[in-house]
Design a protein around this motif. Sequence first.
Motif, PDB file in Angstrom:
ATOM      1  N   TYR A  19      38.228  39.835  38.287  1.00 40.37           N
ATOM      2  CA  TYR A  19      36.971  40.223  39.008  1.00 40.37           C
ATOM      3  C   TYR A  19      36.935  39.463  40.344  1.00 40.37           C
ATOM      4  O   TYR A  19      36.561  40.252  41.554  1.00 40.37           O
ATOM      5  CB  TYR A  19      35.898  39.140  38.256  1.00 40.37           C
ATOM      6  CG  TYR A  19      34.456  39.110  39.220  1.00 40.37           C
ATOM      7  CD1 TYR A  19      33.670  40.131  39.248  1.00 40.37           C
ATOM      8  CD2 TYR A  19      34.464  38.020  39.954  1.00 40.37           C
ATOM      9  CE1 TYR A  19      32.594  40.024  40.047  1.00 40.37           C
ATOM     10  CE2 TYR A  19      33.163  37.854  40.695  1.00 40.37           C
ATOM     11  CZ  TYR A  19      32.215  38.892  40.663  1.00 40.37           C
ATOM     12  OH  TYR A  19      31.296  38.902  41.533  1.00 40.37           O
ATOM     13  N   GLU A  20      37.798  38.526  40.777  1.00 37.03           N
ATOM     14  CA  GLU A  20      37.987  38.165  42.251  1.00 37.03           C
ATOM     15  C   GLU A  20      38.869  39.037  42.997  1.00 37.03           C
ATOM     16  O   GLU A  20      38.581  39.311  43.964  1.00 37.03           O
ATOM     17  CB  GLU A  20      38.898  36.637  42.095  1.00 37.03           C
ATOM     18  CG  GLU A  20      37.800  35.571  41.953  1.00 37.03           C
ATOM     19  CD  GLU A  20      38.682  34.197  41.581  1.00 37.03           C
ATOM     20  OE1 GLU A  20      37.921  33.144  41.545  1.00 37.03           O
ATOM     21  OE2 GLU A  20      39.914  34.210  41.657  1.00 37.03           O
ATOM     22  N   THR A  21      39.715  39.635  42.371  1.00 37.44           N
ATOM     23  CA  THR A  21      40.503  40.627  43.022  1.00 37.44           C
ATOM     24  C   THR A  21      39.700  41.856  43.198  1.00 37.44           C
ATOM     25  O   THR A  21      39.699  42.496  44.510  1.00 37.44           O
ATOM     26  CB  THR A  21      41.597  41.098  42.267  1.00 37.44           C
ATOM     27  OG1 THR A  21      42.664  40.198  42.113  1.00 37.44           O
ATOM     28  CG2 THR A  21      42.273  42.345  42.753  1.00 37.44           C
ATOM     29  N   LEU A  22      38.820  42.276  42.273  1.00 36.12           N
ATOM     30  CA  LEU A  22      38.004  43.419  42.766  1.00 36.12           C
ATOM     31  C   LEU A  22      36.985  43.098  43.731  1.00 36.12           C
ATOM     32  O   LEU A  22      36.526  43.741  44.640  1.00 36.12           O
ATOM     33  CB  LEU A  22      37.280  43.973  41.552  1.00 36.12           C
ATOM     34  CG  LEU A  22      37.852  44.518  40.281  1.00 36.12           C
ATOM     35  CD1 LEU A  22      37.269  44.553  38.964  1.00 36.12           C
ATOM     36  CD2 LEU A  22      38.427  45.881  40.856  1.00 36.12           C
ATOM     37  N   TYR A  23      36.423  41.685  43.745  1.00 30.82           N
ATOM     38  CA  TYR A  23      35.453  41.220  44.619  1.00 30.82           C
ATOM     39  C   TYR A  23      35.922  41.430  46.168  1.00 30.82           C
ATOM     40  O   TYR A  23      35.632  41.872  47.078  1.00 30.82           O
ATOM     41  CB  TYR A  23      35.130  39.863  44.278  1.00 30.82           C
ATOM     42  CG  TYR A  23      34.146  39.344  45.097  1.00 30.82           C
ATOM     43  CD1 TYR A  23      32.846  39.461  45.587  1.00 30.82           C
ATOM     44  CD2 TYR A  23      34.749  38.396  46.325  1.00 30.82           C
ATOM     45  CE1 TYR A  23      31.889  38.699  46.246  1.00 30.82           C
ATOM     46  CE2 TYR A  23      33.899  37.901  47.049  1.00 30.82           C
ATOM     47  CZ  TYR A  23      32.518  37.898  47.160  1.00 30.82           C
ATOM     48  OH  TYR A  23      31.946  37.431  48.075  1.00 30.82           O
ATOM     49  N   TYR A 165      47.406  43.161  49.595  1.00 30.77           N
ATOM     50  CA  TYR A 165      47.026  42.002  50.443  1.00 30.77           C
ATOM     51  C   TYR A 165      46.314  40.827  49.599  1.00 30.77           C
ATOM     52  O   TYR A 165      46.768  39.826  49.923  1.00 30.77           O
ATOM     53  CB  TYR A 165      46.104  42.435  51.548  1.00 30.77           C
ATOM     54  CG  TYR A 165      46.819  43.262  52.661  1.00 30.77           C
ATOM     55  CD1 TYR A 165      48.141  43.530  52.671  1.00 30.77           C
ATOM     56  CD2 TYR A 165      46.071  43.822  53.780  1.00 30.77           C
ATOM     57  CE1 TYR A 165      48.684  44.308  53.717  1.00 30.77           C
ATOM     58  CE2 TYR A 165      46.613  44.356  54.776  1.00 30.77           C
ATOM     59  CZ  TYR A 165      47.960  44.921  54.918  1.00 30.77           C
ATOM     60  OH  TYR A 165      48.529  45.428  55.903  1.00 30.77           O
ATOM     61  N   THR A 166      45.399  41.316  48.711  1.00 31.57           N
ATOM     62  CA  THR A 166      44.366  40.207  47.989  1.00 31.57           C
ATOM     63  C   THR A 166      45.557  39.340  47.297  1.00 31.57           C
ATOM     64  O   THR A 166      45.602  38.175  46.994  1.00 31.57           O
ATOM     65  CB  THR A 166      43.768  40.734  47.154  1.00 31.57           C
ATOM     66  OG1 THR A 166      44.173  41.553  46.153  1.00 31.57           O
ATOM     67  CG2 THR A 166      42.554  41.420  47.987  1.00 31.57           C
ATOM     68  N   ALA A 167      46.571  39.976  46.884  1.00 34.36           N
ATOM     69  CA  ALA A 167      47.662  39.409  45.957  1.00 34.36           C
ATOM     70  C   ALA A 167      48.530  38.185  46.685  1.00 34.36           C
ATOM     71  O   ALA A 167      48.549  37.239  46.518  1.00 34.36           O
ATOM     72  CB  ALA A 167      48.585  40.393  45.310  1.00 34.36           C
ATOM     73  N   GLY A 176      42.161  35.189  42.346  1.00 33.68           N
ATOM     74  CA  GLY A 176      42.480  36.779  42.041  1.00 33.68           C
ATOM     75  C   GLY A 176      43.996  36.798  41.185  1.00 33.68           C
ATOM     76  O   GLY A 176      44.323  35.689  40.971  1.00 33.68           O
ATOM     77  N   LEU A 177      44.244  37.939  41.062  1.00 34.17           N
ATOM     78  CA  LEU A 177      45.397  38.095  39.940  1.00 34.17           C
ATOM     79  C   LEU A 177      46.599  37.752  40.681  1.00 34.17           C
ATOM     80  O   LEU A 177      47.402  37.438  39.900  1.00 34.17           O
ATOM     81  CB  LEU A 177      45.542  39.639  39.777  1.00 34.17           C
ATOM     82  CG  LEU A 177      44.201  40.260  38.935  1.00 34.17           C
ATOM     83  CD1 LEU A 177      44.149  41.675  38.724  1.00 34.17           C
ATOM     84  CD2 LEU A 177      44.509  39.621  37.331  1.00 34.17           C
ATOM     85  N   GLY A 178      46.830  37.866  42.028  1.00 27.72           N
ATOM     86  CA  GLY A 178      48.006  37.344  42.527  1.00 27.72           C
ATOM     87  C   GLY A 178      48.131  35.953  42.282  1.00 27.72           C
ATOM     88  O   GLY A 178      49.312  35.359  42.287  1.00 27.72           O
ATOM     89  N   ILE A 201      46.870  44.837  38.017  1.00 28.01           N
ATOM     90  CA  ILE A 201      46.519  45.136  39.226  1.00 28.01           C
ATOM     91  C   ILE A 201      47.034  46.791  39.471  1.00 28.01           C
ATOM     92  O   ILE A 201      46.490  47.346  40.155  1.00 28.01           O
ATOM     93  CB  ILE A 201      47.781  44.556  40.009  1.00 28.01           C
ATOM     94  CG1 ILE A 201      47.063  42.982  40.321  1.00 28.01           C
ATOM     95  CG2 ILE A 201      48.070  44.973  41.445  1.00 28.01           C
ATOM     96  CD1 ILE A 201      48.299  42.226  41.212  1.00 28.01           C
ATOM     97  N   LEU A 202      47.986  47.203  38.603  1.00 26.51           N
ATOM     98  CA  LEU A 202      48.273  48.557  38.567  1.00 26.51           C
ATOM     99  C   LEU A 202      47.033  49.466  38.084  1.00 26.51           C
ATOM    100  O   LEU A 202      46.774  50.620  38.650  1.00 26.51           O
ATOM    101  CB  LEU A 202      49.132  48.864  37.547  1.00 26.51           C
ATOM    102  CG  LEU A 202      50.656  48.403  37.973  1.00 26.51           C
ATOM    103  CD1 LEU A 202      51.912  48.597  36.843  1.00 26.51           C
ATOM    104  CD2 LEU A 202      51.093  49.246  39.173  1.00 26.51           C
TER     105      LEU A 202
END
Lengths: 222, 349
Positions: A19-23, A165-167, A176-178, A201-202
């Motif tokens: 969710y954080e990554t998407l956000y 970049y978010t990762a 996030g996922l990273g 992520i993929l």
Amino acid sequence: MLTSLFPNVDWEKMWDATYETLYMTTISTVITFILGLVIGILLFLSSPNQLWANKIVNFLTGSIVNIFRSIPFIVLIILLIPFTKFLLGTIRGADAALPALIIGAAPFYARMVLIALREIDKGVIEAARSMGARTSTIIWKVLIPESLPALMSGLTVTAVALVGYTAMAGIIGAGGLGNLAFLDGFQRNRSDVTLMATILILIVVFVIQWIGDFITAKTDKR
Amino acid sequence: MRKGEFAMINLQNITKKYKTSNGELTAVKDVNLSIKKGEIFGIIGYSGAGKSTMIRLLNGLEKPTSGTVTVNNQEFSSIKGQKLRDARQKVSMIFQHFNLLWSRTVAENIAFPLEIAGVPKAKREARVKELITLVGLDGREKAYPSQLSGGQKQRVGIARALANNPEVLLCDEATSALDPETTDAILDLLVDINERLGLTIVLITHEMHVIRKICHRVAVMEAGEIVERGEVLQVFQAPQAAITKKFVSQITDTKETQETVAQIKANYPNGQLVKLIFVGEKTEQPVISHLVKQFDVEVSIVHGNISQTKNGAYGTLIVQIDGLVDNVAAALSYLNTVEVQTEVIANAN
């Protein structure tokens, strides 16, 4: 079955991270789109033989874009720490990643906007001028609609880069996922967590690419 | 300007210079030109002659380095901003490559100038419908430009140009990207518009065919200057400048004619090959039958061609006259008396 393949994955944490990554990706993509479009249009209109041909404006805008585009993202995050702290009062969490994400991606997108606008037939702009159109009309009714497919495919590339970049931002504490892959996966030596984060992520990237391709095709009436 | 005629377009001492990396380039050199209301005026020249710049001076897309441009009572060489934008709505333009917005349908393309002029939606839709019928595109309203043929695209261009009821229509090589048949259809549409709406049309082209078919008057441009001008028929009949002769021969001396003449010369070495040029009413005189009856010569027709211009017909006939030397000479001197221009192409032996 999933639990046996990924014994160490805390699914609730995993969904939160997704969710954080998407956000982060969504908000930064939207703002990058607006900011990049404005800068790209300014770059285009101020270039030689265009409506606002102006060497100084063109040089300054071009220089700023080139400088920010050239700074490696991980360095940019560190450079922007004081700015982020001033703006948001913290450097942790998803929101704190946004300034760096946007400042890193907008100049990149602005270049793509410039390329897209240059592809427009000069005759079409001339035709609009011959009809008595003002520059704002030309921007809204000629430049943007006529370059829309290229603007959309450029935005897709930018959004995919933003996921990456978010990762990276995650590693310095943006969530996030990273972040999850690095802290829970790599540092604790749980490779199943890293693998699951990578798969998610993929999936995010593929979905963005699919949506982008769909919109690009839909808007292209050529 | 002659007395009693209103000049829709007036160019006074127009010079346009461009700065290029190789120094200054003069695209238009001290041009004076007056075009009457309701006239179809053609400007012909090869690429680089300055005609493209000329037509763009007429709606302020280019500003002259010196001189004044007056179109529809507006001084386009000096007005700016909103005044210029308003004036442009009455001087519209169509283009060689149509310049339609591919992102808009036919109807939306035609509505574009109306949106610019601030026409409310309901009125816009009604006007678009009218225009679509006027240019013969009924049923294609919802098509995108990519789904149209070249001729249909130019029809959209014309409808778009007529949307705000202009006084002047500028045609920038409007038929140069079209095949001959479509060219004729578009030219017919332009004449129709000129006659029905009383629109003044200025067109630039490199094809004499276009001038011949629809223009009342023509100006020939070379290296930024007007080297010749006049009524189309008159220019066809007696071209003065070398370049004008070249343009006229685009129509009269096609490659085909030249080949035929060469072949005839080889096959019939006897007699005289003569080119007769008929202008206006003389096209109807029975010159040939007279020739045969009176002078005891044999006349064979090698090639003939009649071109219709807006001011009358213009014909050329190439004949071979054979017979006794004296008879042929008498026949030739007769031809000189009948107000038919003659030109001996080849002598016998």
